[in-house]
Design a protein around this motif. Structure first.
Motif, PDB file in Angstrom:
ATOM      1  N   ASP A  52      26.414  38.741  31.288  1.00  0.00           N
ATOM      2  CA  ASP A  52      25.756  37.528  30.807  1.00  0.00           C
ATOM      3  C   ASP A  52      24.260  37.506  31.078  1.00  0.00           C
ATOM      4  O   ASP A  52      23.571  36.527  30.751  1.00  0.00           O
ATOM      5  CB  ASP A  52      26.410  36.285  31.419  1.00  0.00           C
ATOM      6  CG  ASP A  52      26.266  36.224  32.939  1.00  0.00           C
ATOM      7  OD1 ASP A  52      25.693  37.169  33.528  1.00  0.00           O
ATOM      8  OD2 ASP A  52      26.722  35.234  33.533  1.00  0.00           O
ATOM      9  N   GLY A  53      23.731  38.573  31.680  1.00  0.00           N
ATOM     10  CA  GLY A  53      22.305  38.643  31.950  1.00  0.00           C
ATOM     11  C   GLY A  53      21.847  37.856  33.156  1.00  0.00           C
ATOM     12  O   GLY A  53      20.646  37.843  33.472  1.00  0.00           O
ATOM     13  N   ASN A  54      22.786  37.227  33.857  1.00  0.00           N
ATOM     14  CA  ASN A  54      22.428  36.403  35.016  1.00  0.00           C
ATOM     15  C   ASN A  54      22.788  37.112  36.321  1.00  0.00           C
ATOM     16  O   ASN A  54      23.752  36.766  36.991  1.00  0.00           O
ATOM     17  CB  ASN A  54      23.131  35.045  34.949  1.00  0.00           C
ATOM     18  CG  ASN A  54      22.686  34.219  33.777  1.00  0.00           C
ATOM     19  OD1 ASN A  54      21.496  34.190  33.450  1.00  0.00           O
ATOM     20  ND2 ASN A  54      23.636  33.558  33.118  1.00  0.00           N
ATOM     21  N   GLY A  55      22.038  38.144  36.650  1.00  0.00           N
ATOM     22  CA  GLY A  55      22.271  38.850  37.895  1.00  0.00           C
ATOM     23  C   GLY A  55      22.552  40.321  37.682  1.00  0.00           C
ATOM     24  O   GLY A  55      22.641  40.816  36.543  1.00  0.00           O
ATOM     25  N   TYR A  56      22.711  41.017  38.809  1.00  0.00           N
ATOM     26  CA  TYR A  56      22.888  42.466  38.784  1.00  0.00           C
ATOM     27  C   TYR A  56      23.932  42.863  39.823  1.00  0.00           C
ATOM     28  O   TYR A  56      24.057  42.222  40.877  1.00  0.00           O
ATOM     29  CB  TYR A  56      21.566  43.183  39.088  1.00  0.00           C
ATOM     30  CG  TYR A  56      20.474  42.876  38.104  1.00  0.00           C
ATOM     31  CD1 TYR A  56      20.242  43.721  37.029  1.00  0.00           C
ATOM     32  CD2 TYR A  56      19.691  41.732  38.246  1.00  0.00           C
ATOM     33  CE1 TYR A  56      19.238  43.440  36.106  1.00  0.00           C
ATOM     34  CE2 TYR A  56      18.693  41.438  37.330  1.00  0.00           C
ATOM     35  CZ  TYR A  56      18.466  42.293  36.262  1.00  0.00           C
ATOM     36  OH  TYR A  56      17.490  42.005  35.353  1.00  0.00           O
ATOM     37  N   LEU A  57      24.645  43.937  39.524  1.00  0.00           N
ATOM     38  CA  LEU A  57      25.592  44.522  40.472  1.00  0.00           C
ATOM     39  C   LEU A  57      24.955  45.748  41.104  1.00  0.00           C
ATOM     40  O   LEU A  57      24.487  46.647  40.399  1.00  0.00           O
ATOM     41  CB  LEU A  57      26.889  44.931  39.751  1.00  0.00           C
ATOM     42  CG  LEU A  57      27.862  45.796  40.555  1.00  0.00           C
ATOM     43  CD1 LEU A  57      28.419  45.030  41.754  1.00  0.00           C
ATOM     44  CD2 LEU A  57      28.998  46.304  39.666  1.00  0.00           C
ATOM     45  N   ALA A  58      24.922  45.763  42.427  1.00  0.00           N
ATOM     46  CA  ALA A  58      24.429  46.946  43.135  1.00  0.00           C
ATOM     47  C   ALA A  58      25.511  48.017  43.091  1.00  0.00           C
ATOM     48  O   ALA A  58      26.642  47.789  43.516  1.00  0.00           O
ATOM     49  CB  ALA A  58      24.079  46.591  44.571  1.00  0.00           C
ATOM     50  N   THR A  82      26.690  47.744  31.380  1.00  0.00           N
ATOM     51  CA  THR A  82      26.628  46.480  32.102  1.00  0.00           C
ATOM     52  C   THR A  82      27.912  46.317  32.901  1.00  0.00           C
ATOM     53  O   THR A  82      28.888  47.042  32.688  1.00  0.00           O
ATOM     54  CB  THR A  82      26.476  45.290  31.138  1.00  0.00           C
ATOM     55  OG1 THR A  82      27.606  45.256  30.248  1.00  0.00           O
ATOM     56  CG2 THR A  82      25.192  45.394  30.339  1.00  0.00           C
ATOM     57  N   ALA A  83      27.897  45.367  33.818  1.00  0.00           N
ATOM     58  CA  ALA A  83      29.082  45.079  34.633  1.00  0.00           C
ATOM     59  C   ALA A  83      29.616  43.708  34.252  1.00  0.00           C
ATOM     60  O   ALA A  83      28.843  42.818  33.878  1.00  0.00           O
ATOM     61  CB  ALA A  83      28.721  45.105  36.119  1.00  0.00           C
ATOM     62  N   PRO A  84      30.940  43.519  34.337  1.00  0.00           N
ATOM     63  CA  PRO A  84      31.482  42.209  34.000  1.00  0.00           C
ATOM     64  C   PRO A  84      31.051  41.137  34.993  1.00  0.00           C
ATOM     65  O   PRO A  84      30.770  41.430  36.158  1.00  0.00           O
ATOM     66  CB  PRO A  84      33.002  42.418  34.034  1.00  0.00           C
ATOM     67  CG  PRO A  84      33.233  43.717  34.698  1.00  0.00           C
ATOM     68  CD  PRO A  84      31.967  44.482  34.703  1.00  0.00           C
ATOM     69  N   LEU A 119      34.758  49.928  41.200  1.00  0.00           N
ATOM     70  CA  LEU A 119      35.902  49.493  40.395  1.00  0.00           C
ATOM     71  C   LEU A 119      35.535  48.325  39.485  1.00  0.00           C
ATOM     72  O   LEU A 119      35.931  48.292  38.311  1.00  0.00           O
ATOM     73  CB  LEU A 119      37.063  49.086  41.304  1.00  0.00           C
ATOM     74  CG  LEU A 119      38.002  50.194  41.751  1.00  0.00           C
ATOM     75  CD1 LEU A 119      38.960  49.675  42.822  1.00  0.00           C
ATOM     76  CD2 LEU A 119      38.796  50.728  40.555  1.00  0.00           C
ATOM     77  N   HIS A 120      34.809  47.355  40.032  1.00  0.00           N
ATOM     78  CA  HIS A 120      34.438  46.204  39.205  1.00  0.00           C
ATOM     79  C   HIS A 120      33.559  46.643  38.036  1.00  0.00           C
ATOM     80  O   HIS A 120      33.721  46.166  36.908  1.00  0.00           O
ATOM     81  CB  HIS A 120      33.710  45.167  40.058  1.00  0.00           C
ATOM     82  CG  HIS A 120      33.288  43.964  39.283  1.00  0.00           C
ATOM     83  ND1 HIS A 120      34.183  43.007  38.863  1.00  0.00           N
ATOM     84  CD2 HIS A 120      32.066  43.567  38.820  1.00  0.00           C
ATOM     85  CE1 HIS A 120      33.542  42.069  38.188  1.00  0.00           C
ATOM     86  NE2 HIS A 120      32.259  42.393  38.149  1.00  0.00           N
ATOM     87  N   HIS A 121      32.650  47.560  38.296  1.00  0.00           N
ATOM     88  CA  HIS A 121      31.755  48.050  37.250  1.00  0.00           C
ATOM     89  C   HIS A 121      32.534  48.736  36.136  1.00  0.00           C
ATOM     90  O   HIS A 121      32.328  48.459  34.937  1.00  0.00           O
ATOM     91  CB  HIS A 121      30.744  49.018  37.885  1.00  0.00           C
ATOM     92  CG  HIS A 121      29.789  49.626  36.913  1.00  0.00           C
ATOM     93  ND1 HIS A 121      29.197  50.856  37.131  1.00  0.00           N
ATOM     94  CD2 HIS A 121      29.317  49.192  35.714  1.00  0.00           C
ATOM     95  CE1 HIS A 121      28.400  51.139  36.118  1.00  0.00           C
ATOM     96  NE2 HIS A 121      28.463  50.159  35.250  1.00  0.00           N
ATOM     97  N   LYS A 122      33.462  49.621  36.513  1.00  0.00           N
ATOM     98  CA  LYS A 122      34.125  50.478  35.530  1.00  0.00           C
ATOM     99  C   LYS A 122      35.440  49.910  35.000  1.00  0.00           C
ATOM    100  O   LYS A 122      35.837  50.227  33.873  1.00  0.00           O
ATOM    101  CB  LYS A 122      34.381  51.855  36.149  1.00  0.00           C
ATOM    102  CG  LYS A 122      33.092  52.584  36.510  1.00  0.00           C
ATOM    103  CD  LYS A 122      33.370  53.865  37.271  1.00  0.00           C
ATOM    104  CE  LYS A 122      32.068  54.575  37.627  1.00  0.00           C
ATOM    105  NZ  LYS A 122      32.303  55.755  38.490  1.00  0.00           N
ATOM    106  N   LYS A 123      36.126  49.093  35.824  1.00  0.00           N
ATOM    107  CA  LYS A 123      37.458  48.620  35.433  1.00  0.00           C
ATOM    108  C   LYS A 123      37.588  47.093  35.469  1.00  0.00           C
ATOM    109  O   LYS A 123      38.665  46.565  35.249  1.00  0.00           O
ATOM    110  CB  LYS A 123      38.515  49.217  36.374  1.00  0.00           C
ATOM    111  CG  LYS A 123      38.520  50.743  36.457  1.00  0.00           C
ATOM    112  CD  LYS A 123      38.943  51.371  35.141  1.00  0.00           C
ATOM    113  CE  LYS A 123      38.986  52.893  35.249  1.00  0.00           C
ATOM    114  NZ  LYS A 123      39.413  53.518  33.964  1.00  0.00           N
ATOM    115  N   VAL A 129      39.230  42.168  41.168  1.00  0.00           N
ATOM    116  CA  VAL A 129      39.154  42.646  42.550  1.00  0.00           C
ATOM    117  C   VAL A 129      39.167  41.454  43.500  1.00  0.00           C
ATOM    118  O   VAL A 129      38.489  40.442  43.266  1.00  0.00           O
ATOM    119  CB  VAL A 129      37.891  43.487  42.773  1.00  0.00           C
ATOM    120  CG1 VAL A 129      37.766  43.914  44.232  1.00  0.00           C
ATOM    121  CG2 VAL A 129      37.893  44.715  41.862  1.00  0.00           C
ATOM    122  N   GLY A 130      39.961  41.556  44.561  1.00  0.00           N
ATOM    123  CA  GLY A 130      39.976  40.560  45.625  1.00  0.00           C
ATOM    124  C   GLY A 130      39.808  41.249  46.961  1.00  0.00           C
ATOM    125  O   GLY A 130      39.908  42.478  47.069  1.00  0.00           O
TER     126      GLY A 130
END
Length: 474
Positions: A52-58, A82-84, A119-123, A129-130
């Motif tokens: 959504d363009g609001n932030g980044y995943l390291a 991009t990441a979900p 995992l969050h990035h790719k799947k 993920v919890g």
């Protein structure tokens, strides 16, 4: 229930109710020696934008696994992907995607956010993920810090592990509540106090949990009705203490007899059916295990897990199965919302404690998870299996470094295991268009059984005997 004098289970790497500080020296030495794993922590910082363009995943460096609102000065996004966006707790519990709970244990805890972010990035479009922490096993500050870094976790659970009070019902080591556990979780010393439930709740709030658990005292199969009545009364009182916006899961800890024996199972399921004030269940099951990381072959227990998952699915309730490893993955076929695992054997299965005499100088087993076999095997058996025609090698980030590392890198093998199980979980969702998750799991198990039947002789613990039982159960 009488117990023999406990000793650490050799070769099985079961961190039996261990606290973090009790392993600090060993873990520190292990990390100093493991340059391959440390390289992941020392990697250059890298970030990908959220959908959504609001932030980044390291996705690289010491902050890997965390979400940031803005890029650090001088940084720019890497790649073109991009990441979900991380979904809410309530969206996660709806179960549109399977929930994959990663347990923070005492070993390699600082590496887990890396693989969770990966995992969050790719799947992350096919699984949620919890994160689960154990309140009696680490300082509150460390549990809170873990939640902060693993911010890709839509669900954050701080397990109070009040079942440690029930060593007359469960098979636990002697003295399951040690000095450190009392320091980290003082509520374990005052279960008779009038404000005990609030203490249990506040301890979870303090570290940042967003799904609260009822105490989860063990249900006694030898006194079933009284045990059930007490547990549900306590859960109702706990629920009454919640505040606006909080959500509670009914936390149950049960010996396997509750699910494997028909009369007990029916009584348990009937009682759960009546507790419609709880739409989330967190069920920990203790069963016998002969070897660490080995899934159960008990057909009666599997039938019980299936019936429990079916009930929750039919009634629109979320079922989470902590500490179940690949057995929990199997339960996705029958309606479970999610399951949990971690690095050590005790986080793959809440096994009955068994006295086993160790051998001086015994080395930790070199295990490798083979997703094509749905089984964890010794590295020597992996050397044999990878030469079999049709073998599919792993494409995770960690395996190249793992197989280049000398000596064997236990942290990298653990990261491979955590990632591979997450990928298997996502695969269930990705293949569910043809007959739902049940059909997806059935196809994966059938393929694993066919391929494994043509393998050369392996060590007795490396043969995936559970596949025949699973295939029949599906």
């Amino acid at each position: 229930m009488a117990h023999e004098e406990p000793e650490p289970m050799p070769e099985d790497d079961l961190d039996w109710l261990g606290d973090e500080d009790s392993l600090t020296q060993a873990v520190d030495e292990e990390q100093l020696q493991d340059e391959a794993a440390n390289a992941w922590l020392a990697a250059e910082e890298a970030y990908v934008p959220l959908d959504d363009g609001n932030g980044y995943l390291a996705v690289g460096g010491t902050d890997a696994g965390s979400i940031v609102s803005a890029l650090p000065a001088g940084s720019s996004p890497v790649g073109k992907t991009t990441a979900p966006v991380v979904i809410s707790r309530d969206d996660a519990l709806r179960g549109d995607r399977p929930v994959y709970l990663v347990h923070r244990g005492a070993r390699h805890a600082n590496l887990l956010p890396i693989v969770m972010g990966d995992l969050h990035h790719k799947k992350g479009r096919s699984l949620t993920v919890g994160a689960v922490v154990s309140l009696p096993s680490a300082k509150a500050s460390k549990n809170a810090s873990f939640f902060d870094q693993a911010s890709v976790a839509a669900m954050r659970i701080a397990d109070p592990q009040c079942y440690r009070l029930d060593d007359k019902i469960l098979r636990l080591p002697r003295n399951p509540i040690g000095k450190r556990a009392l320091e980290y979780a003082p509520y374990l010393s005052c279960a008779e106090e009038s404000d005990w439930l609030r203490q249990v709740m506040d301890a979870q709030r303090a570290v940042g949990a967003n799904l609260l658990l009822t105490p989860g005292r063990a249900l006694n199969p030898d006194d079933p009705q009284n045990s059930l009545d007490t547990a549900f009364q306590e859960a109702d009182q706990f629920l009454a203490l919640t505040e606006r916006g909080e959500r509670v899961a009914l936390n149950l800890t049960i010996p396997s007899r509750w699910l494997a024996v028909g009369a007990l199972r029916n009584r348990l399921l009937d009682e759960i059916l009546d507790q419609d004030q709880f739409d989330v269940l967190y069920v920990r099951i203790q069963w016998a295990q002969t070897k660490a990381f080995a899934p159960t072959e008990d057909a009666d227990l599997l039938m019980g897990i299936r019936r429990l998952a079916n009930l929750c699915q039919d009634e629109g309730r979320s079922l989470l199965l902590p500490q179940t490893g690949i057995t929990g993955w199997f339960a996705l076929a029958h309606g479970a919302t999610g399951y949990g695992l971690g690095v050590s054997g005790s986080e793959q299965c809440f096994a009955e404690y068994a006295f086993r005499r160790g051998r001086p100088g015994q080395q930790q087993a070199q295990r490798y998870f083979e997703k094509q076999m749905l089984h964890t095997i010794d590295s020597s058996s992996h050397d044999v299996v990878q030469l079999v025609p049709g073998y599919l090698g792993c494409d995770c980030l960690y395996c190249p470094s793992l197989f280049d590392a000398q000596p064997w890198s236990h942290p990298l093998a653990a990261l491979h295991h955590i990632f591979s199980m997450g990928a298997l979980t996502a695969r269930v969702q990705e293949d569910s268009a043809r007959g739902g998750r049940h059909a997806a799991v059935r196809r994966i198990v059938a393929a694993a059984k066919r391929w494994s039947s043509g393998l050369p002789p392996l060590g007795s613990g490396d043969v995936p005997r559970h596949l025949a039982v699973w295939d029949q159960a599906l």
